[in-house]
Design an enzyme around this catalytic site. Structure first.
Site, short mmCIF file in Angstrom:
data_model
loop_
_atom_site.label_atom_id
_atom_site.label_comp_id
_atom_site.label_asym_id
_atom_site.label_seq_id
_atom_site.Cartn_x
_atom_site.Cartn_y
_atom_site.Cartn_z
N LYS A 161 42.98 55.57 34.14
CA LYS A 161 42.17 54.60 32.89
C LYS A 161 41.86 55.52 31.80
CE LYS A 161 40.26 51.15 36.13
NZ LYS A 161 40.59 49.81 35.88
N THR A 176 39.23 39.85 37.80
CA THR A 176 38.52 40.25 36.66
C THR A 176 38.51 39.44 35.46
OG1 THR A 176 38.45 42.60 37.43
CG2 THR A 176 37.55 42.28 35.34
N1 LIG Z 1 34.67 46.96 40.27
C1 LIG Z 1 35.18 46.43 41.53
O1 LIG Z 1 34.58 46.38 42.36
C2 LIG Z 1 36.62 46.26 41.20
C3 LIG Z 1 37.37 45.39 42.42
C4 LIG Z 1 38.65 45.21 42.22
C5 LIG Z 1 39.40 45.51 41.11
N2 LIG Z 1 38.65 46.13 40.05
C6 LIG Z 1 39.56 46.42 39.15
O2 LIG Z 1 39.56 45.43 37.88
C7 LIG Z 1 40.75 45.57 37.40
C8 LIG Z 1 41.48 44.25 37.41
O3 LIG Z 1 42.00 44.00 38.61
P1 LIG Z 1 41.74 42.71 39.49
O4 LIG Z 1 41.86 43.06 41.01
O5 LIG Z 1 40.80 41.90 38.92
O6 LIG Z 1 43.18 41.96 39.11
P2 LIG Z 1 44.13 40.94 39.75
O7 LIG Z 1 43.46 39.88 40.56
O8 LIG Z 1 44.97 41.56 40.63
O9 LIG Z 1 45.07 40.28 38.36
C9 LIG Z 1 45.88 41.26 37.70
C10 LIG Z 1 46.17 40.47 36.42
O10 LIG Z 1 46.80 41.31 35.49
C11 LIG Z 1 48.13 40.55 35.30
N3 LIG Z 1 49.44 41.52 35.22
C12 LIG Z 1 49.77 42.40 36.04
N4 LIG Z 1 50.72 43.03 35.87
C13 LIG Z 1 51.22 42.78 34.47
C14 LIG Z 1 52.02 43.04 33.41
N5 LIG Z 1 53.22 43.93 33.71
N6 LIG Z 1 52.15 42.16 32.36
C15 LIG Z 1 51.00 41.27 32.12
N7 LIG Z 1 50.10 40.99 32.88
C16 LIG Z 1 50.31 41.56 34.33
C17 LIG Z 1 48.54 39.69 36.48
O11 LIG Z 1 49.17 38.37 36.02
P3 LIG Z 1 50.24 37.70 36.93
O12 LIG Z 1 49.56 36.43 36.77
O13 LIG Z 1 51.45 37.59 35.91
O14 LIG Z 1 50.57 38.29 37.98
C18 LIG Z 1 47.03 39.31 36.52
O15 LIG Z 1 46.37 38.30 35.69
C19 LIG Z 1 41.63 46.70 37.89
O16 LIG Z 1 41.27 48.00 37.01
C20 LIG Z 1 40.83 47.00 39.13
O17 LIG Z 1 40.93 48.43 39.55
C21 LIG Z 1 37.22 46.54 40.06
#
Ligand SMILES: NC(=O)c1ccc[n+]([C@@H]2O[C@H](COP(=O)([O-])OP(=O)(O)OC[C@H]3O[C@@H](n4cnc5c(N)ncnc54)[C@H](OP(=O)(O)O)[C@@H]3O)[C@@H](O)[C@H]2O)c1
Length: 327
Positions: free
Chosen positions: A126, A15
């Site tokens: 959230k 995201t």
């Molecule tokens: N609408 C949909 O279909 C859908 C699908 C999937 C997800 N989502 C939602 O989108 C949101 C983001 O998810 P995503 O899947 O896009 O994320 P993701 O690809 O797993 O990436 C997570 C990010 O958060 C960072 N992070 C994790 N823990 C951290 C910490 N303690 N301190 C600082 N940075 C940290 C990671 O950085 P690092 O590089 O340091 O690991 C990475 O940049 C979530 O709320 C999820 O539920 C929605």
């Protein structure tokens, strides 16, 4: 036009990557900074951000609040796209943002439409962050987006779309396939966010940004028509979803630290909300008080689902979570 200084948390994620692209496309409006945790500061993905002109700020969002206030000083907008396990650490980040005088805080929403209160545990975490923001009287915008196209398309017998699929095979129809669902191309999230955070009408509001609204029956029909292949469907009833959701919740309670249990419980909550309850629609979003980004920006053309499938069939799709990170 004034340039807004934007600090993005989660820029190396799925995201966050989309949001980063949306911000970097509009350098007249945004000066982009990324907030990175110390343990990731030397990762190649962070170096790649710096190479793209992003200013890197390093801090632990779970560390001392004074350090966070320092890191947030001079920032106009904070956007969080942090992974769902880290959701509650945003509470401290919001407190620091209030102290630092941030003008708009975008908490990590970016999911489907669902009500708070026991339907989706992810949503409830959230909401805990949103309630904290409101208690602080911190200016905010909540942006939800429906379900990504990238994880919504069925696979086909020839295996032609497997390269872009996260789940293989993916041929399940839930509850008869009739429930309408709000969907989005992951790549459009950032384009929407760049519009929304410049818009005074969206301040202290929830906004739904999406590309299409389709049922599973319509999604399967599009895939069959464009591919010329027939998909053998696997049908799941509401009773089966309810039973599996209860089992997954119990498994998570027994092993709360298990990422796998967390992921399975989240998937079943989505199935319950999207298909059993039928929550994920623009109509329900309007009832919950969301603004509709398609009405706010009538000139904005998001990618349609059919166009997306056309690209996937032509080898132009991309698998999400190549690094096997699943939320
Ligand atoms: N609408 C949909 O279909 C859908 C699908 C999937 C997800 N989502 C939602 O989108 C949101 C983001 O998810 P995503 O899947 O896009 O994320 P993701 O690809 O797993 O990436 C997570 C990010 O958060 C960072 N992070 C994790 N823990 C951290 C910490 N303690 N301190 C600082 N940075 C940290 C990671 O950085 P690092 O590089 O340091 O690991 C990475 O940049 C979530 O709320 C999820 O539920 C929605």
């Amino acid at each position: 036009m004034t340039v807004q200084r934007v600090l993005l948390l989660g820029a190396t994620g799925e995201t966050g990557g989309s949001i980063l692209q949306g911000l970097l496309t509009d350098t007249e409006s945004f000066e982009v900074h990324a907030l990175v945790r110390p343990s990731s500061a030397t990762k190649p993905a962070v170096k790649a951000l710096a190479d793209r002109g992003v200013n890197i700020r390093v801090a632990d969002i779970e560390g001392p609040i004074e350090d966070l206030v320092d890191v947030l000083s001079g920032v106009d907008v904070v956007i969080s796209a942090v992974s769902s396990e880290t959701e509650l650490a945003q509470i401290q980040l919001a407190t620091a943002a209030k102290e630092a005088g941030v003008k708009r805080f975008i908490p990590c929403a970016f999911i489907t439409i669902a009500p708070p209160g026991g339907v989706m545990a992810l949503r409830d975490r959230k909401e805990e962050v949103y309630q904290h923001i409101r208690k602080l009287y911190l200016p905010y915008t909540i942006i939800d987006v429906g379900y990504w196209y990238q994880i919504s398309f069925p696979t086909i017998p020839s295996g032609r779309v497997d390269y872009a699929a996260t789940i293989k095979p993916n041929v399940t129809i839930h509850c008869g396939g009739k429930a309408s669902n709000t969907l989005i191309d992951l790549k459009d999230i950032g384009r929407f966010v760049a519009r929304i955070i410049k818009d005074p009408r969206t301040l202290n509001k929830s906004v739904l940004a999406y590309g299409d609204v389709l049922s599973e029956n319509e999604i399967f029909e599009i895939m069959e028509r464009l591919s010329g292949e027939t998909i053998e469907r696997n049908h799941v009833t509401p009773q089966e979803i309810i039973a599996e959701r209860a089992q997954c919740a119990a498994a998570l309670e027994a092993d709360p630290k298990s990422r796998f249990a967390h992921m399975m419980a989240t998937i079943q909550d989505y199935n319950y909300s999207k298909y059993v309850r039928g929550d994920n629609t623009p109509q329900y979003a309007a009832y919950l008080g969301y603004l509709d980004a398609r009405e706010l920006y009538p000139d904005f053309r998001p990618k349609g689902f059919e166009e997306f499938i056309h690209d996937v069939l032509n080898g132009k799709g991309e698998q999400v979570y190549k690094q096997a990170r699943v939320q």
